[in-house]
Write an enzyme that holds these catalytic residues in place. Structure first.
Site, mmCIF file in Angstrom:
data_model
loop_
_atom_site.group_PDB
_atom_site.id
_atom_site.type_symbol
_atom_site.label_atom_id
_atom_site.label_comp_id
_atom_site.label_asym_id
_atom_site.label_seq_id
_atom_site.Cartn_x
_atom_site.Cartn_y
_atom_site.Cartn_z
ATOM 1 N N ARG A 89 50.904 5.072 67.442
ATOM 2 C CA ARG A 89 49.811 5.362 68.377
ATOM 3 C C ARG A 89 48.471 5.260 67.635
ATOM 4 O O ARG A 89 48.378 5.617 66.453
ATOM 5 C CB ARG A 89 50.005 6.795 68.882
ATOM 6 C CG ARG A 89 48.995 7.291 69.888
ATOM 7 C CD ARG A 89 49.207 6.702 71.230
ATOM 8 N NE ARG A 89 48.587 7.481 72.289
ATOM 9 C CZ ARG A 89 48.327 6.981 73.495
ATOM 10 N NH1 ARG A 89 48.615 5.724 73.799
ATOM 11 N NH2 ARG A 89 47.792 7.744 74.428
ATOM 12 N N THR A 370 50.160 -1.163 80.493
ATOM 13 C CA THR A 370 50.956 -0.914 79.299
ATOM 14 C C THR A 370 52.115 -1.872 79.412
ATOM 15 O O THR A 370 52.278 -2.534 80.434
ATOM 16 C CB THR A 370 51.394 0.579 79.332
ATOM 17 O OG1 THR A 370 50.234 1.384 79.164
ATOM 18 C CG2 THR A 370 52.421 0.939 78.295
ATOM 19 N N THR A 388 50.621 -0.498 74.215
ATOM 20 C CA THR A 388 49.524 -0.570 75.181
ATOM 21 C C THR A 388 48.168 -0.762 74.540
ATOM 22 O O THR A 388 47.981 -0.467 73.354
ATOM 23 C CB THR A 388 49.494 0.738 76.017
ATOM 24 O OG1 THR A 388 48.610 0.592 77.116
ATOM 25 C CG2 THR A 388 49.070 1.934 75.188
ATOM 26 N N ASN A 390 45.930 0.520 76.723
ATOM 27 C CA ASN A 390 45.557 1.474 77.762
ATOM 28 C C ASN A 390 45.222 0.732 79.040
ATOM 29 O O ASN A 390 46.107 0.332 79.760
ATOM 30 C CB ASN A 390 44.430 2.412 77.319
ATOM 31 C CG ASN A 390 44.301 3.587 78.264
ATOM 32 O OD1 ASN A 390 45.250 3.920 78.952
ATOM 33 N ND2 ASN A 390 43.138 4.213 78.324
ATOM 34 N N ASP A 412 42.465 8.372 76.795
ATOM 35 C CA ASP A 412 43.660 9.209 76.938
ATOM 36 C C ASP A 412 43.460 10.604 76.356
ATOM 37 O O ASP A 412 44.295 11.489 76.565
ATOM 38 C CB ASP A 412 44.872 8.550 76.277
ATOM 39 C CG ASP A 412 45.589 7.592 77.227
ATOM 40 O OD1 ASP A 412 45.218 7.549 78.415
ATOM 41 O OD2 ASP A 412 46.513 6.890 76.789
ATOM 42 N N SER A 442 51.659 9.025 77.884
ATOM 43 C CA SER A 442 52.786 9.148 78.825
ATOM 44 C C SER A 442 53.893 8.154 78.505
ATOM 45 O O SER A 442 54.918 8.125 79.195
ATOM 46 C CB SER A 442 52.319 8.862 80.253
ATOM 47 O OG SER A 442 51.463 9.857 80.693
HETATM 48 N N1 GLY Z 1 47.579 4.636 77.633
HETATM 49 C C1 GLY Z 1 48.743 4.956 78.361
HETATM 50 C C2 GLY Z 1 49.551 6.021 77.707
HETATM 51 O O1 GLY Z 1 49.584 6.065 76.504
HETATM 52 O O2 GLY Z 1 50.147 6.826 78.373
#
Ligand code: GLY
Length: 559
Positions: A89, A370, A388, A390, A412, A442
């Site tokens: 991430r 995503t 993703t 986003n 986010d 998510s």
């Molecule tokens: N940007 C979508 C997620 O990480 O949930």
């Protein structure tokens, strides 16, 4: 509780044709990328090799979500029965600060966390793929990158959906030099299906990654181009951010349901804990519904969804920056208290739900574009990856001279705790911005195992709907014995606590039953497709059923 059920949805789920393979398969948002993954496995690569090749291929064929400039999560179930979870991430830049998207009155400035250079977190995808390869790759790194390099250099004919998504973002692309150059036709005309889309600068960046590994992205020419782009647009990412970025191996969350176990991502993905809570509450309640289409089931599952999303908004964030009560949130006694407030006849308004009480905890949310892909190989390794930028095409900023787009993942974070983000999700302190922190996600790559062997490999694109769509698709197989395609085609619904609305897919709900649910207190809103799931199901006879969500134009491949 056993409910016979009155049908609520119109769905064609009987005998839907499903792709089947016997040894190895990939389901992804792009048929070309799926074929590349399968080719890698045919050359002797394992599922991790295939996942890496698919990831880089999607960065070329699916620039709205596939990426070099974004991040994501990978869950692996190894053939020896063990499992791993890789967090790649994005992180907030070192110069980021809590109020960076607020005006002098403390109000969130619209678009600042979504469009342009300031919206980007430090990308994690390349580091993540390098780490996955170092740990478990079998084929050479060079060979895994080669298909993406060739696709970028030689180009590929656009499908209608690809042309349409590029055209839809034209106005935003025109704001940024690199994006205008790469994504708007030189004569300004609209992209059409069949146009060949070449990306020379992206091919060169991929070649640097191919020959130098991590340094091909986080140092040298690529890094220089990225930092120059940041300087041009007033963004915060600097060389120190790139030097310090590290993806992290984490301990997967495991939750039992009936005779299977779900292997999922821990924080900063909320997907694992939320799906875990939903599964546990469903099983603990003893509720069983003859039909997946009944009013009773829809109402009941929505009550579970709103309670879990309230917990998500309150307690969840980057656990490296503050403890998240994961154990407590999945605890039987705690979940019993959550179930005790649930009525079978009446929807509990979100204002009356709030989060559950966990001693010593005060308080404390996140996006649609995503992409998810699922892979299984002939040795029994399975990989679920969700990645993703986003929003669609992320921040819309492509790095000039390097050819790739940057994410807008900073949205986010809870830009202002209590204020909804682009998905209407609210959040609290646990997900407030801090330097080096990861934003709550998510994304829910999930592997369902039985006796430590993969049975379902699933995940989705679609912001917070990822969680509910992944859960419902898995339940369709486990509880209703649907095949993989039936499970994905079946109509979906979604509730995320706030806004207090039950989203149902357009024209799937019978009008009489719409009225019944309304009298039970549900505010029903029709929505277009709720998420896109890419799923593999290994049936009891060992046959691999592979399905790409019919709401998109992805594809499966295998042998
Ligand atoms: N940007 C979508 C997620 O990480 O949930």
């Amino acid at each position: 509780m056993i409910f016979a059920g009155v049908c609520t949805y119109t769905a064609q789920t009987q005998s839907l044709w499903v792709d089947t393979y016997t040894q190895a398969a990939v389901s992804s948002a792009d048929p070309v990328a799926s074929s590349i993954g399968v080719e890698i496995m045919a050359q002797g690569g394992n599922a991790i090799d295939a996942a890496i090749a698919v990831h880089f291929a999607l960065a070329v064929t699916t620039p709205r979500a596939g990426n070099l400039g974004g991040g994501g999560f990978m869950v692996i179930q190894h053939s020896d029965g063990s499992s791993s979870a890789l967090d790649f991430r994005e992180k907030a830049p070192i110069d980021a600060f809590r109020e960076m998207y607020l005006d002098e009155q403390g109000e969130a400035i619209s678009q600042k966390s979504l469009l342009g250079h300031l919206a980007s977190g430090v990308p994690g995808s390349v580091d993540g793929m390098v780490k996955a390869h170092e740990a478990y790759g079998h084929l050479s790194w060079h060979d895994l990158l080669q298909p993406a390099v060739e696709l970028a250099r030689e180009g590929y004919p656009l499908r209608a959906s690809q042309a349409q998504s590029l055209n839809a973002a034209k106005d935003d692309f025109s704001l940024f030099e690199g994006s205008a150059l790469y994504f708007i036709k030189t004569d300004g005309s609209a992209w059409k299906a069949g146009d060949v889309f070449r990306q020379d600068d992206l091919a060169r960046t991929l070649e640097r990654i191919q020959s130098e590994g991590r340094a091909g992205f986080y140092a040298g020419e690529t890094a220089t181009a990225l930092i120059q782009e940041m300087d041009k647009g007033g963004g915060y990412i600097r060389q120190q951010d790139l030097d310090e970025y590290e993806s992290v191996w984490r301990t997967p969350i495991k939750v039992a349901y009936k005779d299977v176990e779900l292997v999922m991502m821990p924080m900063p993905s909320s997907g694992g804990v939320v799906i875990g809570q939903l599964m546990r509450m469903l099983e603990m309640s003893g509720a069983s519904f003859d039909s997946p289409q009944s009013i009773e089931r829809t109402h009941f599952l929505v009550q579970l969804m709103s309670r879990s999303f309230a917990d998500r908004a309150t307690y969840m964030g980057d656990a490296d920056f503050g403890e998240v009560p994961v154990h407590e949130l999945l605890d039987t006694e705690y979940l019993e208290t959550r179930l005790s407030t649930l009525s079978l006849k009446k929807h509990t308004p979100s204002d009356e739900i709030s989060h559950g009480p966990i001693d010593g905890w005060t308080y404390t949310t996140e996006s649609t574009e995503t992409t998810h892909f699922s892979v299984v190989d002939g040795e029994g390794n399975a990989v679920a990856v969700t990645t993703t930028l986003n929003g669609s095409f992320g921040s819309k900023v492509a790095v000039r001279n390097a050819g790739f787009l940057l994410n807008n993942e900073m949205d986010d974070f809870s830009v202002k705790p209590g204020t909804p983000n682009m998905f209407g999700l609210v959040g609290s302190e646990a997900n407030a911005i801090a330097p080096g922190k990861r934003m709550l996600s998510s994304m829910s790559p999930t592997i369902v195992t039985r006796d430590s062997k993969p049975v379902i490999i699933a995940g989705a694109a679609g912001g917070p709907r990822i969680i509910t769509a992944t859960w419902l698709a898995i339940l369709n197989i486990l509880d209703y014995e649907m095949n993989a395609m039936e499970a994905l085609t079946f109509p979906r619904f979604h509730h995320q606590w706030y806004p207090d609305r039950l989203l149902v897919e357009k024209q799937t709900l019978d009008p009489d039953l719409h009225r019944t649910l309304t009298t039970m207190g549900h505010e029903i809103v029709e929505s277009s497709a709720l998420a896109r799931v890419h799923l593999l199901h290994i049936a009891e006879d060992g046959v691999i059923e592979a399905a790409a969500d019919p709401r998109g134009d992805g594809g499966t491949a295998g042998f």
